[in-house]
Design an enzyme around this catalytic site. Structure first.
Site, short mmCIF file in Angstrom:
data_model
loop_
_atom_site.label_atom_id
_atom_site.label_comp_id
_atom_site.label_asym_id
_atom_site.label_seq_id
_atom_site.Cartn_x
_atom_site.Cartn_y
_atom_site.Cartn_z
N THR A 97 0.69 -0.74 0.46
CA THR A 97 -0.49 -0.05 0.32
C THR A 97 0.60 1.15 -0.34
O THR A 97 0.45 2.50 -0.31
CB THR A 97 -0.84 -0.03 1.49
OG1 THR A 97 -1.71 -1.61 1.30
CG2 THR A 97 -1.68 1.16 1.27
N PRO A 120 -3.83 12.54 -4.21
CA PRO A 120 -3.04 11.24 -4.35
C PRO A 120 -4.54 10.11 -4.47
O PRO A 120 -3.93 8.88 -5.51
CB PRO A 120 -2.11 10.92 -3.05
CG PRO A 120 -1.83 12.08 -3.23
CD PRO A 120 -3.82 12.77 -3.44
N SER A 129 -7.45 -0.15 -6.03
CA SER A 129 -6.87 -0.53 -4.73
C SER A 129 -5.72 -0.35 -5.07
O SER A 129 -4.62 -1.20 -5.53
CB SER A 129 -7.53 -1.50 -4.03
OG SER A 129 -7.14 -2.30 -2.47
N HIS A 178 29.20 -40.85 -13.97
CA HIS A 178 29.58 -40.79 -12.09
C HIS A 178 30.60 -40.60 -12.10
O HIS A 178 31.70 -41.03 -11.17
CB HIS A 178 29.18 -42.84 -12.12
CG HIS A 178 27.93 -43.03 -12.21
ND1 HIS A 178 26.82 -42.88 -11.23
CD2 HIS A 178 27.18 -43.76 -13.33
CE1 HIS A 178 25.84 -43.48 -11.68
NE2 HIS A 178 25.87 -44.20 -12.66
N SER A 308 45.44 -15.71 -7.98
CA SER A 308 45.66 -15.67 -6.26
C SER A 308 46.73 -14.09 -5.62
O SER A 308 47.39 -14.09 -7.08
CB SER A 308 46.81 -16.66 -6.35
OG SER A 308 47.13 -17.29 -5.08
N SER A 309 46.38 -14.19 -4.59
CA SER A 309 46.81 -13.28 -4.36
C SER A 309 48.84 -13.95 -3.75
O SER A 309 49.85 -12.51 -3.37
CB SER A 309 46.54 -12.63 -3.07
OG SER A 309 46.19 -13.73 -2.09
N LYS A 314 48.34 -18.16 -11.12
CA LYS A 314 47.58 -19.12 -11.22
C LYS A 314 46.64 -17.77 -11.90
O LYS A 314 46.10 -17.16 -11.54
CB LYS A 314 47.32 -18.99 -9.87
CG LYS A 314 46.26 -19.79 -9.37
CD LYS A 314 45.79 -20.61 -8.08
CE LYS A 314 45.54 -21.32 -8.13
NZ LYS A 314 44.12 -21.14 -7.94
N VAL A 315 45.47 -18.74 -12.68
CA VAL A 315 44.61 -18.46 -13.64
C VAL A 315 43.29 -19.37 -12.99
O VAL A 315 43.21 -20.27 -13.01
CB VAL A 315 44.49 -18.36 -15.02
CG1 VAL A 315 43.05 -17.66 -15.20
CG2 VAL A 315 45.99 -17.50 -15.53
N ASN A 316 41.47 -18.19 -12.09
CA ASN A 316 41.29 -19.32 -11.98
C ASN A 316 39.94 -19.06 -12.38
O ASN A 316 39.91 -17.96 -13.35
CB ASN A 316 40.59 -18.93 -10.46
CG ASN A 316 41.99 -19.13 -9.49
OD1 ASN A 316 42.43 -19.79 -9.41
ND2 ASN A 316 41.76 -18.27 -8.36
N GLU A 321 32.90 -19.00 -11.25
CA GLU A 321 32.18 -18.77 -10.46
C GLU A 321 31.08 -17.27 -9.50
O GLU A 321 29.82 -17.98 -9.06
CB GLU A 321 33.24 -18.37 -9.65
CG GLU A 321 34.56 -19.61 -8.47
CD GLU A 321 36.08 -19.39 -8.97
OE1 GLU A 321 35.98 -18.42 -8.81
OE2 GLU A 321 36.98 -20.36 -8.56
#
Length: 450
Positions: A97, A120, A129, A178, A308-309, A314-316, A321
């Site tokens: 409302t 209004p 309504s 599997h 990575s820090s 490194k590559v992600n 993600e």
């Protein structure tokens, strides 16, 4: 500050905002969280008020000048929207409302001048309504968000999958079921599974979208249409359809339109299905691109930033993600929507704001995540054919091709022998005396097992 009044009395409101007393009361009464009403819902509400003003004039319950003023004010705001005038949080009354009145107050302010002052309730809320306008705005906002944002993003993603499927159609790789080695297939076939998922979900979304074109306007307070002229719902729907280009229609039963949100539950269920498809596809690509030295290494994803820090080079799979986190959020939203939709006691569901907040969040997040994933990950996907060929050659499941020739038991013995003794299938088969070298080469051809 300026002084404004409503049925409860006088309030002070900042001079640089267009809303009035009821909006200010809501700000003071519900200081909860930071989640404000979605912009798309506000836009849908303004479109609805515009359509209602036209309908009220057509049905001779609103003077032409008043109707024209509301239409002009609505067009002015839609052309240059300022959302600071719509500050209310989601956590308010369950009918929405305060948001309905927020829109009424802002548009009445914009439509008024020194000579004419619009009310209004009496003018902006004429024949309406909160109980029928809010669910109507929910459906309009959903339909526009899906049409303008979700479907285009999904279509772009589908096109990229098609391109990759065509490019890698003939490359043979090992299948996996599997999480274990299975018989071969091509990369194109693997990608065709993702393509079919996305196209099937797109088809289901189109089907479900049809239910969201049904609008509750005209039911007013409890579904009886009290204080609305005959034909009001039809006129509003006609004007909304003309303005948006979408095939909206009036509900056949206003009592259902006010108290049930099963259409949005069903629609978001299919959005959840899309999210789960994207989650599955993203996970597959993440695993298949794992490595580069100690993983599957069959696919290569674009390197967008350092991963990575502490580990240089490194590559992600960051885009995947982000995409799968969005999918997780959509799954949570679906739970909230499902529970909230169950709270339709008697003639009104009173969890409307949280339902539409979650529906629109899912649409926006998925749309943007699909575009980002498509642009920064999938479009740059590459394959490592040498690794794929090597894994096919090493696979014990190629022995399946011998089943029709020597039977399941002997083929199983070959696979077990090769695994236990660290040999290839061909060596094991010849050693056991089940086939000749010529027969093995004739019967075990990965390119003919796809």
């Amino acid at each position: 500050m300026r002084k404004v009044r409503d049925a409860f009395g006088e309030m002070e409101v900042s001079e640089d905002v267009y809303y009035g007393a009821q909006t200010q009361r809501s700000l003071e009464n519900f200081p909860i969280g930071t989640e404000t009403m979605p912009k798309r819902l506000i836009e849908a509400f303004v479109m609805l008020k515009r359509a209602a003003a036209k309908a009220n004039h057509t049905l001779s319950v609103l003077p032409k000048e008043t109707s024209d003023r509301i239409v002009t004010a609505s067009d002015q705001w839609l052309h240059q929207p300022e959302y600071k005038h719509f500050p209310l949080v989601v956590w308010q009354t369950g009918s929405g409302t305060q948001t309905n009145m927020n829109v009424n107050e802002v548009l009445s302010f914009l439509a008024s001048d020194e000579s004419v002052s619009l009310h209004p309730n009496d003018d902006l809320n004429r024949s309406q309504s909160s109980n029928d306008t809010f669910p109507t705005a929910m459906h309009v906002a959903t339909a526009i968000a899906v049409t303008d944002h979700l479907f285009p993003a999904l279509h772009r993603l589908i096109q990229t999958v098609k391109e990759k499927q065509t490019a890698f159609q003939a490359v043979v790789k090992i299948g996996r079921t599997h999480l274990q080695d299975a018989t071969p297939l091509t990369v194109g076939q693997e990608l065709s599974g993702y393509l079919a998922m996305l196209e099937k979900t797109e088809h289901m979304l189109l089907q479900d979208m049809d239910e969201c074109f049904e609008l509750a306007i005209g039911g007013t307070a409890v579904g009886t249409g009290l204080n609305a002229p005959d034909g009001f719902g039809e006129e509003v729907v006609h004007e909304l359809s003309r303005y948006t280009g979408l095939p909206f229609r009036k509900t056949d039963n206003h009592f259902h339109g006010l108290t049930s949100h099963d259409q949005l539950v069903r629609f978001h269920g299919t959005i959840k299905a899309l999210a789960m498809d994207l989650f599955k596809m993203g996970n597959d690509l993440r695993y298949l691109a794992s490595g580069p030295r100690a993983g599957y290494g069959e696919y290569t994803l674009p390197a967008n930033e350092p991963g990575s820090s502490i580990m240089p080079g490194k590559v992600n799979p960051t885009q995947i993600e982000a995409l799968t986190m969005v999918c997780s959020q959509v799954l949570g939203n679906d739970t909230t929507i499902s529970f909230a939709a169950s709270q339709g006691q008697f003639q009104l569901n009173v969890f409307k704001p949280v339902i539409i907040y979650n529906v629109l969040q899912s649409i926006e997040l998925l749309s943007e995540a699909m575009d980002s994933f498509n642009l920064r990950c999938l479009s740059g996907l590459k394959i490592n054919e040498d690794i794929m060929a090597d894994k096919v050659d090493q696979s014990l499941m190629l022995v399946t091709a011998l089943n029709p020739h020597i039977g399941y038991d002997k083929a199983s013995n070959i696979a077990k022998y090769a695994h236990q003794h660290g040999t290839g299938l061909k060596t094991a088969a010849i050693t056991l005396g089940y086939v000749t070298a010529e027969q093995f080469d004739q019967w075990v051809k990965p390119s003919q097992m796809i």
